[in-house]
Design an enzyme around this catalytic site. Structure first.
Site, PDB file in Angstrom:
ATOM      1  CB  ALA A 156      -0.912  -0.008   1.225  1.00 36.49           C
ATOM      2  N   GLY A 174       0.454  -5.340   0.918  1.00 33.63           N
ATOM      3  CA  GLY A 174      -0.739  -5.430   0.083  1.00 33.63           C
ATOM      4  C   GLY A 174      -0.478  -6.076  -1.258  1.00 33.63           C
ATOM      5  CD  GLU A 186       1.398  -5.595   5.659  1.00 31.28           C
ATOM      6  OE1 GLU A 186       0.701  -5.690   4.642  1.00 31.28           O
ATOM      7  OE2 GLU A 186       2.090  -6.539   6.095  1.00 31.28           O
ATOM      8  CD  GLU A 219      -2.635  -7.831   3.014  1.00 34.59           C
ATOM      9  OE1 GLU A 219      -3.281  -8.078   4.049  1.00 34.59           O
ATOM     10  OE2 GLU A 219      -2.271  -6.682   2.697  1.00 34.59           O
TER      11      GLU A 219
END
Length: 730
Positions: free
Chosen positions: A66, A117, A142, A120
């Site tokens: 992200a 992300g 993260e 993910e």
């Protein structure tokens, strides 16, 4: 769509190239997240599409995760409105869920790193193929910036590899290499470079199913959930293990475990919503906001040269000489050759120089054995190092790094010898950790090109380099030093001259406060345990052993000689002197505050004779005992923060980003705080000054805050508000 390009082949397989315009690396920006639902809708409704392969359109990687700055500002834009924040957070999770329930087989062709992300995104695909490239990393890091996976990672990874394995991986934030990821069950297939898309298409053509394992009614979590005997043990033990690792300083760790515990007991869609709620709750904590700013946003800015002087042409160092082939000099040589820099490694004897090169070779062999480097690359990289005693070989160097013993006379001698070989405009950098640069520059005939370039040990692992400006150092020298640091892929901070500069000076206060507690009669075991409880990597006595007691002794001796009658002895200085005289130098010779011969290490029994324990040996769990422990924790953090404030008032530092990141990366200041500047700002300067005054009344002037802090407190100012960081580079 701007970020996704679709190409449908004759078999009806759509290759979706993820390619964010104007970025060197794909990240999940708000624009990308907004486009994913449209992408999914296209996949679902276009009858020409029979299956999908998602890959990266960039050679740099699949997706780095992200865009935290973008994401945080978006989720916090509601001014504390939890529903708005949840809706923003669910946008990504909901989009990924829609992708995996699109009804068509979706494969991820991972042709570069996939982190956070990015990974993910691939976990929401039905099949994952990764290329066998040693540079590729797959992971969910993260936790390192005060968050936990919020794009489905806590739910999908747990259902893939089991609760225990998933929790351990997410709590440590470590990455897998391709084959390790396959062994762990994270990806299905590893193929040669350039073959991932073809392999993904082959899976689709072979009848790949468009259903995730967890959407099968018969699915069971590997290893069992919370009410399975084995799964229950994981959560019982996990609570204790995570507490031991975090000491309750990181809300992300606890919230991640809650998301997993609750999420695996319900269908995955409900689990994803649970994850999003805990993720938003975590994002709104001061710890997460502090860590995101310092460890992600500020680091990115400094890594891109935010403090480089404007108007100075960029330089590209091709040849750098290193004076001193000890562990520090050899470590510097290693990071240089890894960046492709020709390196001359000089010492007094050929044997010493060769030993330094052997250390470089040893570090390179580790990369070779892990498959991170080919034999050809190994040979070429090692060949960049020339080990010698001949100063004539310095000729043609763009820069010299001096890494000899911390003695003013020795440094002056090598400075003169090296400068005699340097061309005009070449820079001389001293790696001294404590001696003022302006004083060392007196031995230079070109003080405008003399600068401090302070590395941290071990150089191959420590990411910070502290650049120190002397009184006469010019902008050109600073710019060249920054270009060098960025080329070797370290994070630079720039500070002004002072004894101990910024990092060594402030770090020493942590050690000295530990010594003060020891002199006061506190148990050495308690002191180090409390040190870890603050969020520091180790306790003050342990860290004193790590940096070497004889080094502290020598620095104190040099400082005493330099300052004369103005010298004020440090706390516990006499204890250290006695230990050094008895041959106890610290971890390096197995004898310091601890004895290292036994496993695990134990406190040296003789320490109790030098510093008898009179209090704190048996603190229990009464309110009074816990308050006493809190006071010790506060002392350790405030002592460091007060010294940082003094550095600011004296002009040693002038950028809050450098103050915070330099503290975390340089000496391990508690990362959960975001650094000492953010720690003071978030505490509130009024409250900070009041507590520091209380500590000063109890323990002495070492807690006395500078006038600058009092003035800022009176005006309700903050460091980041009053001294807002500005990019200096053009």
């Amino acid at each position: 769509m701007e970020n996704f390009k679709i190409d449908i082949d004759a078999d009806g397989i759509a290759t979706v190239a993820f390619d964010v315009p104007g970025r060197s690396m794909n990240t999940l920006t708000s624009a990308v997240i907004a486009e994913i639902p449209a992408l999914v809708e296209k996949i679902k409704t276009d009858d020409a599409i029979k299956g999908v392969v998602i890959t990266s359109g960039k050679p740099t990687g699949f997706c780095a995760g992200a865009d935290l700055g973008d994401m945080a500002s978006g989720m916090l834009a509601g001014g504390g409105d939890l529903q708005k924040a949840f809706d923003t957070g669910w946008a990504l999770n909901g989009a990924f869920r829609a992708l995996e329930t699109s009804g068509k087989p979706v494969a991820a062709a991972i042709n570069g790193l996939a982190l956070g992300g990015g990974l993910e995104f691939t976990l929401a695909c039905h099949y994952r193929v990764v290329e066998n490239d040693p540079k590729i990393q797959l992971g969910l890091p993260e936790i390192k910036v005060g968050l936990f996976p919020g794009g489905g990672g806590t739910q999908r990874l747990t259902r893939l590899i089991g609760v225990q394995n998933a929790l351990m991986q997410m709590a440590e934030g470590k990455s897998w290499r391709p084959n390790d990821a396959k062994g762990a069950g994270v990806v299905h297939e590893v193929v040669e470079k350039g073959q991932s898309v073809a392999a993904a298409k082959a899976w689709i053509k072979a009848g790949g199913k468009a259903v995730q394992p967890w959407d099968d009614p018969k699915f069971k979590i590997p290893g069992g959930g919370p009410y399975h005997p084995a799964g229950a043990q994981v959560f019982i033990m996990g609570n204790a293990i995570l507490r031991k690792q975090s000491y309750g300083n990181y809300p992300a760790v606890l919230n991640m475990m809650k998301a997993v515990y609750e999420g695996v007991q319900v269908p995955i869609e409900a689990g994803l919503r649970i994850e999003t709620r805990y993720f938003i709750k975590t994002l709104m904590t001061p710890q997460a906001q502090a860590m995101i700013r310092s460890l992600f946003l500020s680091k990115q800015e400094l890594d891109k040269g935010a403090v480089r002087p404007a108007g100075v042409p960029k330089s590209d160092p091709k040849k750098v000489s290193v004076l001193g082939a000890g562990m520090m000099g050899a470590g510097i040589a290693y990071v240089q050759v890894m960046a492709g820099i020709e390196t001359v490694l000089i010492d007094q004897t050929q044997e010493a120089a060769d030993k330094g090169k052997a250390h470089v070779e040893e570090l390179l062999k580790k990369r070779l054995s892990r498959g991170q480097m080919t034999q050809e690359k190994f040979d070429a990289t090692l060949a960049l190092v020339t080990a010698t005693t001949d100063y004539d070989l310095i000729k043609g160097s763009d820069l010299v790094i001096e890494a000899v013993f911390e003695n003013r006379e020795i440094k002056a001698d090598v400075t003169k010898r090296a400068e005699a070989q340097l061309a005009e405009g070449a820079v001389f950098g001293s790696n001294t950790s404590t001696l003022p640069i302006s004083g060392l520059a007196e031995a230079s005939v070109r003080p405008e090109d003399f600068i401090g370039i302070h590395f941290f040990s071990p150089v191959d692992k420590m990411m910070l380099v502290e650049i120190i400006m002397g009184e006469k150092t010019g902008d050109a020298a600073l710019a060249k030093a920054l270009d060098y640091v960025l080329k070797i892929k370290k994070t630079p901070i720039v500070v002004n001259d002072s004894r101990g500069f910024y990092t060594s000076r402030c770090f020493s206060t942590f050690l000295m406060e530990g010594m003060a507690m020891l002199e006061e009669g506190y148990s050495p075991v308690l002191i180090d345990n409390v040190g870890r409880m603050t969020g520091m990597p180790r306790g003050p006595l342990e860290m004193h052993d790590d940096v070497a007691l004889d080094l502290s002794y020598k620095i104190a001796k040099q400082t005493r000689e330099d300052l004369g009658d103005k010298y004020v002895p440090n706390e516990g200085e006499q204890i250290v002197a006695i230990m050094v005289e008895q041959g106890r130098f610290g971890r390096k010779n197995g004898k310091g505050f601890y004895d290292y011969d036994s496993k695990p290490k134990v406190i040296w029994p003789g320490l109790y004779d030098l510093a008898p324990t009179t209090k704190g040996a048996e603190l229990g769990e009464s309110p009074e005992a816990l308050a006493a422990i809190d006071e010790l924790k506060t002392r350790l953090l405030y002592r460091q923060a007060v010294e940082v404030a003094r550095c600011w008032e004296e002009g040693v530092i002038d950028d809050p980003r450098e103050g915070d990141l330099g503290a975390i990366l340089g000496w391990g200041f508690a990362p959960w705080t975001g650094g000492p500047i953010t720690f003071m700002d978030q505490t509130g300067l009024k409250a900070f000054v009041a507590k520091a005054d209380d500590l000063a009344a109890k323990y002495g002037d070492r807690f006395k805050v500078p006038q600058l802090l009092r003035d800022m407190a009176a005006k309700d100012e903050t460091f980041y508000g009053r001294f807002a960081p500005q990019t200096k580079a053009a």
